[in-house]
Design a protein around this motif. Structure first.
Motif, PDB file in Angstrom:
ATOM      1  N   ALA A 123     -35.262 -31.135  -9.117  1.00 18.12           N
ATOM      2  CA  ALA A 123     -35.705 -32.325  -8.340  1.00 18.12           C
ATOM      3  C   ALA A 123     -36.049 -31.419  -7.335  1.00 18.12           C
ATOM      4  N   LYS A 124     -35.058 -31.039  -6.754  1.00 20.38           N
ATOM      5  CA  LYS A 124     -34.741 -30.046  -5.353  1.00 20.38           C
ATOM      6  C   LYS A 124     -35.485 -29.358  -5.438  1.00 20.38           C
ATOM      7  N   ILE A 125     -35.165 -28.158  -6.581  1.00 22.94           N
ATOM      8  CA  ILE A 125     -35.823 -26.981  -6.828  1.00 22.94           C
ATOM      9  C   ILE A 125     -37.005 -26.370  -5.619  1.00 22.94           C
ATOM     10  N   ASN A 126     -37.780 -27.077  -5.689  1.00 24.13           N
ATOM     11  CA  ASN A 126     -39.416 -27.143  -4.761  1.00 24.13           C
ATOM     12  C   ASN A 126     -39.090 -26.755  -3.278  1.00 24.13           C
ATOM     13  N   GLU A 127     -38.352 -28.249  -2.648  1.00 22.97           N
ATOM     14  CA  GLU A 127     -37.912 -28.037  -1.895  1.00 22.97           C
ATOM     15  C   GLU A 127     -37.291 -27.099  -0.928  1.00 22.97           C
ATOM     16  N   PHE A 128     -36.434 -26.940  -1.781  1.00 19.99           N
ATOM     17  CA  PHE A 128     -35.361 -25.710  -1.123  1.00 19.99           C
ATOM     18  C   PHE A 128     -36.487 -24.251  -0.822  1.00 19.99           C
ATOM     19  N   ALA A 129     -36.960 -24.273  -2.733  1.00 23.32           N
ATOM     20  CA  ALA A 129     -38.311 -23.035  -2.631  1.00 23.32           C
ATOM     21  C   ALA A 129     -38.677 -22.827  -1.430  1.00 23.32           C
ATOM     22  N   ALA A 130     -39.801 -24.195  -1.131  1.00 24.89           N
ATOM     23  CA  ALA A 130     -40.208 -24.065   0.344  1.00 24.89           C
ATOM     24  C   ALA A 130     -39.636 -23.597   1.485  1.00 24.89           C
ATOM     25  N   ILE A 131     -38.640 -23.747   1.391  1.00 22.54           N
ATOM     26  CA  ILE A 131     -37.590 -23.248   2.262  1.00 22.54           C
ATOM     27  C   ILE A 131     -37.392 -21.953   2.989  1.00 22.54           C
ATOM     28  N   VAL A 132     -37.340 -21.541   1.516  1.00 26.98           N
ATOM     29  CA  VAL A 132     -37.033 -19.842   1.639  1.00 26.98           C
ATOM     30  C   VAL A 132     -38.511 -19.329   2.209  1.00 26.98           C
ATOM     31  N   ALA A 133     -39.286 -19.514   1.429  1.00 36.49           N
ATOM     32  CA  ALA A 133     -40.664 -18.782   2.161  1.00 36.49           C
ATOM     33  C   ALA A 133     -40.808 -19.148   3.620  1.00 36.49           C
ATOM     34  N   ARG A 134     -40.295 -20.263   3.903  1.00 34.68           N
ATOM     35  CA  ARG A 134     -40.922 -20.212   5.081  1.00 34.68           C
ATOM     36  C   ARG A 134     -39.321 -19.713   6.179  1.00 34.68           C
ATOM     37  N   LEU A 135     -38.165 -19.758   5.356  1.00 36.09           N
ATOM     38  CA  LEU A 135     -37.368 -18.329   6.786  1.00 36.09           C
ATOM     39  C   LEU A 135     -37.991 -17.233   5.940  1.00 36.09           C
ATOM     40  N   TYR A 136     -38.468 -16.888   5.124  1.00 36.48           N
ATOM     41  CA  TYR A 136     -38.557 -15.350   4.884  1.00 36.48           C
ATOM     42  C   TYR A 136     -40.500 -15.177   5.853  1.00 36.48           C
ATOM     43  N   ASP A 137     -41.061 -16.003   5.817  1.00 38.04           N
ATOM     44  CA  ASP A 137     -42.228 -15.939   6.940  1.00 38.04           C
ATOM     45  C   ASP A 137     -41.279 -15.790   8.489  1.00 38.04           C
ATOM     46  N   ALA A 138     -40.558 -16.155   8.392  1.00 37.89           N
ATOM     47  CA  ALA A 138     -40.548 -16.069   9.584  1.00 37.89           C
ATOM     48  C   ALA A 138     -40.094 -15.173  10.088  1.00 37.89           C
ATOM     49  N   TYR A 139     -39.101 -14.835   9.372  1.00 40.31           N
ATOM     50  CA  TYR A 139     -38.440 -12.862   9.310  1.00 40.31           C
ATOM     51  C   TYR A 139     -39.291 -11.777   9.861  1.00 40.31           C
ATOM     52  N   LEU A 140     -40.596 -11.951   8.755  1.00 37.68           N
ATOM     53  CA  LEU A 140     -41.340 -11.298   9.272  1.00 37.68           C
ATOM     54  C   LEU A 140     -42.315 -11.090   9.774  1.00 37.68           C
TER      55      LEU A 140
END
Lengths: 291, 376
Positions: B164-181
């Motif tokens: 149930a927490k996977i999609n929220e977690f995946a969004a955090i990963v994607a945002r961190l990756y975006d910020a990094y780039l």
């Protein structure tokens, strides 16, 4: 014989009318390199050291059939120049430019690989096959033709070792500077592969420095795949951790990248590691006598 | 370039990451006021550009504004691994359920960006990597296409997250990756990333470093530079195109080229001395560059001798020699100078130096030995 460049090299200079580009074109022509064309957008019709200038790589390729390109000039434009060379079918591109952002180099690296081309650098002095072709910024006169293949991450330190070799009567088959950035197109392993296959190379000198683990990877490759004697030197035994030492890639981070680890890995692989640049020729001579 | 935790958190908040609210304080009173505003338990965290703050006593939990004032009094001014604490972050207390590590950096051997995560959050990730490498989950991003959503989800599943927490977690990963780039970071790290008992995600501690070569297109990051955290001399050198790193020895080094500069330091050590610095004057080595180099090296009171090692390539020995003699006309140098000149036009250079009373030697070994003798 030699690797990567020789008397048959037909060189294109990208950024030929810039301060560095024009100066080094003159130097390369004087050394005897076949410089067939230059490119500077808007520079068509000009000449630099007798070399015709074109607006685009496409035009230069159509008119002069270069098989190697060298790029000088600002970091902002260098990735674009690499794409232009590769898209026009040039199989070997040398990028001298320093200070290209890592984020720009990651896709360049992948693209060049996908197209089957080879990139040397960025942030490198280029390469030279003594007596045949100089494609870079190194002083030509310290080199001499001979049996030693040299590969290095550094510039002036390479000159130091080349000079010592030449004075000791040990000429070079080809001397290659792979560059000091975190992402470079050609690795130690790539060059070692070519030297191992090159009949003119009888011994190899590898000059590394702190940061990353390319030397460790090279050590494993030497142990498993290189039959020719290898002599090494690693700069930065006295470098502190966490500080960038000039080159963007020269940093010991998280306990990895230290000189001692690299030296140990090379020695484990049977490489004779010199404790100072001036000790390299003697080790090469000994290794060649044993081989 | 490094920034403070609170600055990294501000950047990540801008990319939609759930950073823990907090306020920066430079005095105990400000810390107390921030704690009062927070109306609950707070963490007082030293803001310095180094790790291991917790172990050094630079982080404290405060239950009242009075406690916060006391903690700030103790932490402000503290020395953590040579860094003086000038600011603290007063962060809200969090009801920690689970702690994770999440970071993005460059995987140098693979020449790709890598997302790393671990269910062992809040501890030194390098220690986890060394001792329990199987506890770190990785996903390599394609340099052309970036990080795919499935990769982010897969990391979550491999960490054993509640589906149930996977999609929220995946969004955090994607945002961190975006910020990094988007910021040309070399590291973007959340440690720990907390899943609270109430089921909310909170980035409790953020860390970012940036690619120096890309700062030209990030004036907003340049503005975050904390001059107190940077060695003033190193910064001054960089502005002149000189790479300089201060070391603890007494032999000042001036060299052209980074690799040769390191090899010169090593040679000093090999001959029984200790280098006072790493210094690469850069390609040109003009009179102004050399003068600046003298200024940088002699500013260090420990320096008892100066070793100049130049291998002329495109840089000509006579030009460097002229630079040295001219520079000595502007900068007063009271310690012995040993010069080594080789390569292009070295002989002409040596003659120029001899005319102004300096003797140049031929080899790096001779020069290092002479400098060590001169400093003794």
């Amino acid at each position: 014989m030699s690797i990567l460049v020789d008397a048959a090299t037909r060189l294109l200079v990208q950024g030929i009318t810039g301060r560095e580009g024009s100066f080094h074109t003159q130097q390369m022509v004087e050394y005897g390199t076949q410089v067939v064309a230059g490119v500077t957008p808007g520079g068509k019709g000009k000449e630099v050291a007798g070399v015709p200038v074109f607006d685009t790589v496409a035009e230069a390729v159509a008119a002069t059939r270069p098989n190697t390109s060298i790029i000088y000039g600002p970091a902002r434009f260098a990735p674009d120049a690499i794409y232009e060379a590769v898209d026009n079918g040039i199989p070997f591109v040398v990028c001298i430019t320093e200070g290209i952002p890592i984020a720009d180099m990651a896709p360049v690296y992948a693209y060049v690989k996908e197209k089957g081309a080879r990139l040397l650098g960025p942030n490198c002095p280029g390469l030279i096959t003594p007596g045949q072709a100089k494609v870079g910024i190194m002083p030509g006169f310290i080199h001499a033709p001979g049996p030693v293949g040299l590969v290095s991450r550094s510039g002036t330190l390479t000159y130091e070792v080349v000079d010592a070799l030449t004075r000791a009567g040990l000429g070079q088959s080809t001397a290659v500077g792979i560059g000091g950035d975190p992402i470079i197109g050609t690795s130690f392993v790539d060059v070692l592969t070519l030297f191992e296959e090159d009949p003119a190379t009888e011994a190899i000198v590898l000059i590394g420095e702190i940061g990353g683990n390319d030397e460790e990877t090279a050590a494993r490759f030497i142990r498993d795949r290189v039959s020719k004697p290898v002599v090494g030197f690693i700069a930065g035994r006295t470098a502190p951790a966490g500080k960038r030492m000039g080159h963007a890639g020269a940093i010991i981070s998280g306990g990895s990248g230290a000189a001692a680890d690299k030296i140990a890995a090379l020695e484990d692989a049977g490489v004779h590691v010199a404790d100072r640049p001036s000790a390299v020729p003697e080790l090469v001579a000994q290794a060649m006598a044993r081989a | 370039m490094n920034v403070h935790e609170y600055q990294a958190a501000e950047i990540l908040a801008g990319y939609g990451l759930p950073v823990n609210p907090g306020a920066v304080a430079t005095t105990p009173d400000e810390a107390a006021a921030a704690a009062r505003n927070a109306a609950g338990v707070v963490a007082i965290k030293a803001q310095v550009h180094t790790g291991g703050r917790g172990k050094a006593g630079g982080i404290a939990i405060a239950r009242t504004p009075g406690d916060a004032r006391e903690a700030a009094e103790r932490i402000l001014g503290m020395d953590i691994k040579g860094h003086t604490v000038r600011k603290v972050l007063v962060a809200h207390g969090v009801d920690i359920g689970q702690e994770f590590y999440l970071g993005v950096t460059l995987d140098r051997p693979r020449r790709r960006n890598v997302v790393m995560a671990s269910a062992e959050g809040g501890v030194d990730i390098e220690e986890v990597a060394r001792e329990r490498p199987e506890r770190i989950v990785r996903a390599l991003a394609d340099p052309m296409l970036g990080l795919h959503p499935y990769q982010a989800r897969q990391i979550g599943f491999e960490l054993g997250l509640d589906p149930a927490k996977i999609n929220e977690f995946a969004a955090i990963v994607a945002r961190l990756y975006d910020a990094y780039l988007a910021t040309d970071a070399t590291l973007a790290e959340i440690n720990p990333l907390v899943l609270t008992k109430g089921g909310d995600w909170i980035a409790l501690d953020s860390k970012m470093s940036f690619d120096d070569s890309a700062l030209f297109r990030h004036p907003e990051l340049e503005a975050l530079r904390d001059l107190d955290e940077e060695n003033a001399i190193e910064l001054d050198a960089r502005r002149s195109g000189i790479s300089f790193v201060k070391l603890d020895g007494d032999i000042g080094c001036i060299v052209n080229g980074a690799g040769l500069a390191m090899a010169t330091m090593d040679a000093v050590k090999l001959h029984g001395g200790e280098p006072a610095n790493f210094l690469d004057v850069g390609g040109g080595a003009s009179a102004t560059q050399v003068a600046k180099a003298f200024e940088l090296v002699t500013a260090d009171p420990n320096v008892r001798a100066i070793l100049i090692n130049i291998f002329g390539g495109i840089t000509r020995g006579d030009v460097v020699a002229k630079g040295i003699t001219e520079a000595l006309g502007h900068v007063a140098v009271s310690v012995p100078i040993v010069v080594r000149l080789a390569g292009t036009n070295a002989e002409e250079g040596k003659q120029l130096l001899a005319a102004s009373g300096l003797t140049a030697v031929d080899t790096m070994d001779e020069a290092a030995a002479a400098a060590v003798r001169a400093a003794a």
